[in-house]
Write a protein that holds these residues in place. Structure first.
Motif, PDB file in Angstrom:
ATOM      1  N   GLU A  54      10.722  -7.848  -3.295  1.00 60.80           N
ATOM      2  CA  GLU A  54       9.475  -7.696  -4.040  1.00 60.80           C
ATOM      3  C   GLU A  54       9.878  -7.565  -5.500  1.00 60.80           C
ATOM      4  O   GLU A  54      10.982  -7.118  -5.802  1.00 60.80           O
ATOM      5  CB  GLU A  54       8.713  -6.450  -3.597  1.00 60.80           C
ATOM      6  N   HIS A  55       8.973  -7.961  -6.392  1.00 60.31           N
ATOM      7  CA  HIS A  55       9.262  -7.842  -7.827  1.00 60.31           C
ATOM      8  C   HIS A  55       8.233  -6.958  -8.515  1.00 60.31           C
ATOM      9  O   HIS A  55       7.068  -6.943  -8.106  1.00 60.31           O
ATOM     10  CB  HIS A  55       9.241  -9.224  -8.492  1.00 60.31           C
ATOM     11  N   PRO A  56       8.655  -6.256  -9.589  1.00 59.38           N
ATOM     12  CA  PRO A  56       7.649  -5.654 -10.473  1.00 59.38           C
ATOM     13  C   PRO A  56       6.801  -6.794 -11.056  1.00 59.38           C
ATOM     14  O   PRO A  56       7.220  -7.952 -11.023  1.00 59.38           O
ATOM     15  CB  PRO A  56       8.484  -4.978 -11.565  1.00 59.38           C
ATOM     16  N   HIS A  57       5.628  -6.472 -11.604  1.00 59.61           N
ATOM     17  CA  HIS A  57       4.694  -7.496 -12.105  1.00 59.61           C
ATOM     18  C   HIS A  57       5.395  -8.514 -13.006  1.00 59.61           C
ATOM     19  O   HIS A  57       5.984  -8.151 -14.024  1.00 59.61           O
ATOM     20  CB  HIS A  57       3.570  -6.836 -12.897  1.00 59.61           C
ATOM     21  N   VAL A  58       5.317  -9.790 -12.610  1.00 58.79           N
ATOM     22  CA  VAL A  58       5.983 -10.851 -13.384  1.00 58.79           C
ATOM     23  C   VAL A  58       5.256 -12.185 -13.174  1.00 58.79           C
ATOM     24  O   VAL A  58       4.744 -12.465 -12.082  1.00 58.79           O
ATOM     25  CB  VAL A  58       7.484 -10.969 -12.975  1.00 58.79           C
ATOM     26  N   TYR A  59       5.187 -12.973 -14.246  1.00 58.63           N
ATOM     27  CA  TYR A  59       4.664 -14.335 -14.167  1.00 58.63           C
ATOM     28  C   TYR A  59       5.827 -15.294 -14.362  1.00 58.63           C
ATOM     29  O   TYR A  59       6.647 -15.103 -15.260  1.00 58.63           O
ATOM     30  CB  TYR A  59       3.607 -14.577 -15.253  1.00 58.63           C
ATOM     31  N   HIS A  96       4.198 -12.730  -9.333  1.00 55.15           N
ATOM     32  CA  HIS A  96       4.864 -11.924  -8.302  1.00 55.15           C
ATOM     33  C   HIS A  96       4.638 -10.457  -8.627  1.00 55.15           C
ATOM     34  O   HIS A  96       4.630 -10.073  -9.800  1.00 55.15           O
ATOM     35  CB  HIS A  96       6.377 -12.167  -8.280  1.00 55.15           C
ATOM     36  N   GLY A  97       4.503  -9.651  -7.576  1.00 57.39           N
ATOM     37  CA  GLY A  97       4.329  -8.224  -7.811  1.00 57.39           C
ATOM     38  C   GLY A  97       4.529  -7.425  -6.543  1.00 57.39           C
ATOM     39  O   GLY A  97       4.744  -7.984  -5.461  1.00 57.39           O
ATOM     40  N   PRO A  98       4.456  -6.106  -6.655  1.00 59.42           N
ATOM     41  CA  PRO A  98       4.614  -5.234  -5.480  1.00 59.42           C
ATOM     42  C   PRO A  98       3.584  -5.598  -4.405  1.00 59.42           C
ATOM     43  O   PRO A  98       2.478  -6.039  -4.710  1.00 59.42           O
ATOM     44  CB  PRO A  98       4.338  -3.835  -6.049  1.00 59.42           C
ATOM     45  N   GLY A  99       3.992  -5.446  -3.142  1.00 60.53           N
ATOM     46  CA  GLY A  99       3.086  -5.750  -2.041  1.00 60.53           C
ATOM     47  C   GLY A  99       3.070  -7.219  -1.659  1.00 60.53           C
ATOM     48  O   GLY A  99       2.286  -7.652  -0.818  1.00 60.53           O
ATOM     49  N   GLN A 100       3.957  -7.990  -2.298  1.00 58.59           N
ATOM     50  CA  GLN A 100       4.054  -9.426  -2.012  1.00 58.59           C
ATOM     51  C   GLN A 100       5.464  -9.692  -1.485  1.00 58.59           C
ATOM     52  O   GLN A 100       6.439  -9.222  -2.065  1.00 58.59           O
ATOM     53  CB  GLN A 100       3.820 -10.200  -3.313  1.00 58.59           C
ATOM     54  N   ILE A 101       5.565 -10.421  -0.375  1.00 61.06           N
ATOM     55  CA  ILE A 101       6.890 -10.792   0.133  1.00 61.06           C
ATOM     56  C   ILE A 101       7.332 -12.059  -0.586  1.00 61.06           C
ATOM     57  O   ILE A 101       6.717 -13.118  -0.448  1.00 61.06           O
ATOM     58  CB  ILE A 101       6.882 -11.048   1.657  1.00 61.06           C
ATOM     59  N   VAL A 102       8.390 -11.931  -1.391  1.00 62.50           N
ATOM     60  CA  VAL A 102       8.965 -13.101  -2.051  1.00 62.50           C
ATOM     61  C   VAL A 102      10.218 -13.477  -1.262  1.00 62.50           C
ATOM     62  O   VAL A 102      11.106 -12.641  -1.061  1.00 62.50           O
ATOM     63  CB  VAL A 102       9.298 -12.805  -3.528  1.00 62.50           C
ATOM     64  N   GLY A 103      10.250 -14.713  -0.782  1.00 64.88           N
ATOM     65  CA  GLY A 103      11.369 -15.160   0.049  1.00 64.88           C
ATOM     66  C   GLY A 103      12.213 -16.187  -0.668  1.00 64.88           C
ATOM     67  O   GLY A 103      11.676 -17.145  -1.238  1.00 64.88           O
ATOM     68  N   TYR A 104      13.526 -15.957  -0.660  1.00 69.24           N
ATOM     69  CA  TYR A 104      14.468 -16.902  -1.263  1.00 69.24           C
ATOM     70  C   TYR A 104      15.433 -17.400  -0.190  1.00 69.24           C
ATOM     71  O   TYR A 104      16.485 -16.796   0.026  1.00 69.24           O
ATOM     72  CB  TYR A 104      15.259 -16.228  -2.385  1.00 69.24           C
ATOM     73  N   ASN A 178       1.238 -13.185  -0.188  1.00 69.82           N
ATOM     74  CA  ASN A 178       0.435 -12.020  -0.578  1.00 69.82           C
ATOM     75  C   ASN A 178       0.066 -11.170   0.631  1.00 69.82           C
ATOM     76  O   ASN A 178      -0.757 -11.578   1.456  1.00 69.82           O
ATOM     77  CB  ASN A 178      -0.848 -12.470  -1.285  1.00 69.82           C
ATOM     78  N   VAL A 179       0.685 -10.002   0.710  1.00 74.11           N
ATOM     79  CA  VAL A 179       0.398  -9.073   1.808  1.00 74.11           C
ATOM     80  C   VAL A 179      -0.535  -7.978   1.289  1.00 74.11           C
ATOM     81  O   VAL A 179      -1.736  -7.970   1.572  1.00 74.11           O
ATOM     82  CB  VAL A 179       1.705  -8.487   2.402  1.00 74.11           C
ATOM     83  N   ASN A 180       0.007  -7.032   0.495  1.00 76.24           N
ATOM     84  CA  ASN A 180      -0.812  -5.973  -0.117  1.00 76.24           C
ATOM     85  C   ASN A 180      -0.869  -6.158  -1.636  1.00 76.24           C
ATOM     86  O   ASN A 180      -0.857  -5.194  -2.395  1.00 76.24           O
ATOM     87  CB  ASN A 180      -0.212  -4.594   0.196  1.00 76.24           C
ATOM     88  N   THR A 181      -0.928  -7.386  -2.087  1.00 73.89           N
ATOM     89  CA  THR A 181      -0.807  -7.717  -3.508  1.00 73.89           C
ATOM     90  C   THR A 181      -2.056  -7.332  -4.298  1.00 73.89           C
ATOM     91  O   THR A 181      -3.172  -7.506  -3.806  1.00 73.89           O
ATOM     92  CB  THR A 181      -0.582  -9.246  -3.642  1.00 73.89           C
ATOM     93  N   ASP A 182      -1.865  -6.849  -5.535  1.00 77.70           N
ATOM     94  CA  ASP A 182      -2.977  -6.600  -6.453  1.00 77.70           C
ATOM     95  C   ASP A 182      -3.411  -7.956  -7.022  1.00 77.70           C
ATOM     96  O   ASP A 182      -2.798  -8.478  -7.951  1.00 77.70           O
ATOM     97  CB  ASP A 182      -2.529  -5.651  -7.574  1.00 77.70           C
ATOM     98  N   LEU A 183      -4.473  -8.513  -6.458  1.00 81.26           N
ATOM     99  CA  LEU A 183      -4.888  -9.876  -6.806  1.00 81.26           C
ATOM    100  C   LEU A 183      -5.475  -9.988  -8.211  1.00 81.26           C
ATOM    101  O   LEU A 183      -5.611 -11.095  -8.734  1.00 81.26           O
ATOM    102  CB  LEU A 183      -5.896 -10.402  -5.777  1.00 81.26           C
ATOM    103  N   SER A 184      -5.793  -8.854  -8.846  1.00 81.26           N
ATOM    104  CA  SER A 184      -6.378  -8.919 -10.199  1.00 81.26           C
ATOM    105  C   SER A 184      -5.406  -9.561 -11.192  1.00 81.26           C
ATOM    106  O   SER A 184      -5.827 -10.138 -12.195  1.00 81.26           O
ATOM    107  CB  SER A 184      -6.785  -7.527 -10.684  1.00 81.26           C
ATOM    108  N   TYR A 185      -4.099  -9.496 -10.895  1.00 85.48           N
ATOM    109  CA  TYR A 185      -3.106 -10.095 -11.799  1.00 85.48           C
ATOM    110  C   TYR A 185      -3.209 -11.618 -11.847  1.00 85.48           C
ATOM    111  O   TYR A 185      -2.779 -12.242 -12.805  1.00 85.48           O
ATOM    112  CB  TYR A 185      -1.679  -9.664 -11.411  1.00 85.48           C
ATOM    113  N   PHE A 186      -3.792 -12.213 -10.810  1.00 87.36           N
ATOM    114  CA  PHE A 186      -3.973 -13.671 -10.805  1.00 87.36           C
ATOM    115  C   PHE A 186      -5.082 -14.101 -11.769  1.00 87.36           C
ATOM    116  O   PHE A 186      -5.188 -15.280 -12.108  1.00 87.36           O
ATOM    117  CB  PHE A 186      -4.299 -14.176  -9.396  1.00 87.36           C
ATOM    118  N   ASN A 187      -5.912 -13.139 -12.210  1.00 93.04           N
ATOM    119  CA  ASN A 187      -7.003 -13.476 -13.135  1.00 93.04           C
ATOM    120  C   ASN A 187      -6.488 -13.880 -14.512  1.00 93.04           C
ATOM    121  O   ASN A 187      -7.236 -14.418 -15.323  1.00 93.04           O
ATOM    122  CB  ASN A 187      -7.965 -12.292 -13.314  1.00 93.04           C
ATOM    123  N   HIS A 188      -5.210 -13.594 -14.776  1.00 89.96           N
ATOM    124  CA  HIS A 188      -4.656 -13.838 -16.116  1.00 89.96           C
ATOM    125  C   HIS A 188      -3.828 -15.122 -16.185  1.00 89.96           C
ATOM    126  O   HIS A 188      -3.123 -15.363 -17.156  1.00 89.96           O
ATOM    127  CB  HIS A 188      -3.813 -12.630 -16.553  1.00 89.96           C
TER     128      HIS A 188
END
Length: 232
Positions: A54-59, A96-104, A178-188
């Motif tokens: 998971e990552h801290p808030h990042v675009y 990317h942000g907390p509550g999201q599974i990022v897979g590499y 997106n599992v428990n992702t704060d979707l408001s960040y996608f508004n930006h």
């Protein structure tokens, strides 16, 4: 000889730049083994990795992305406690942000199948099956990568984005689920360059927070089964 053993690693919550550097290191090491094999006519096995984090808030903006799809300036990014990177995967901008599974998945596809289209479809299928485990019907949206809900009507929304890089059949980057992702960040941003489609999360669809470790385990199992991996 194909090596279907895949080392699974969970980096937990990790800074995006640190994770990118670590990915590059593993990716380049695999490429150098392949180069060695080609030059010296040897057959050293290449290693495969499936990394979750998971990552801290990042675009992040992919190679085909437009910088104007980020709708925040530097000051606004600071206020949102978010960072921004232009990176070397395919695709446009995503969050990317907390509550999201990022897979590499850093795989040598010579160990599985050499088909990038099939590679992406197989990752999508693993996410679709994981959502099915929770009673969420998901599928694909014609002309786009990733996993979508209500893909057959005007309520289509994306729950998992994908963007990969591959060289000599070695992959890096991957998917953001997106599992428990704060979707408001996608508004930006204009997510993935698509301005008329919404985004979704498991939490929003089901109305409760998920046990993200449980979701990771289900997803990891589906990926391993579909690719015929032996997870170690």
């Amino acid at each position: 000889m194909q090596n279907k053993k895949v080392t699974f690693i969970d980096w937990g919550l990790i800074d995006y730049q640190e994770a990118w550097d670590k990915q590059e290191e593993v990716f380049n090491k695999t490429l150098s083994v392949k180069h060695e094999n080609r030059v010296n006519d040897t057959s050293l096995p290449t290693e495969n990795f499936l990394i979750f984090n998971e990552h801290p808030h990042v675009y992040t903006l992919g190679k085909s992305g437009k910088p104007e799809h980020l709708l925040l300036d530097e000051q606004a990014l600071k206020e949102k406690e978010a960072t921004y990177y232009k990176i070397n995967r395919g695709g446009d901008i995503t969050y990317h942000g907390p509550g999201q599974i990022v897979g590499y998945p850093i795989l040598d596809l010579d160990n599985f199948f050499t088909d990038i289209h099939l590679y992406l479809r197989t990752l999508e299928e693993a996410v679709i099956l994981t959502l099915q485990d929770y009673g969420i019907e998901a599928g694909r949206y014609p002309g786009y990568t990733g996993v979508w809900l209500d893909a057959d009507n005007d309520k289509a929304r994306k729950i998992c984005a994908m963007g990969v890089r591959a060289s000599r059949w070695v992959t890096m980057h991957g998917f953001a689920f997106n599992v428990n992702t704060d979707l408001s960040y996608f508004n930006h941003i204009v997510p993935c360059g698509i301005d008329d489609k919404d985004v979704a999360s498991m939490e929003k669809e089901l109305g409760y927070k998920l046990d993200i470790e449980e979701v990771k385990n289900k997803l990891k199992t589906h990926i391993a089964d579909l690719f015929g991996m032996e997870l170690v």
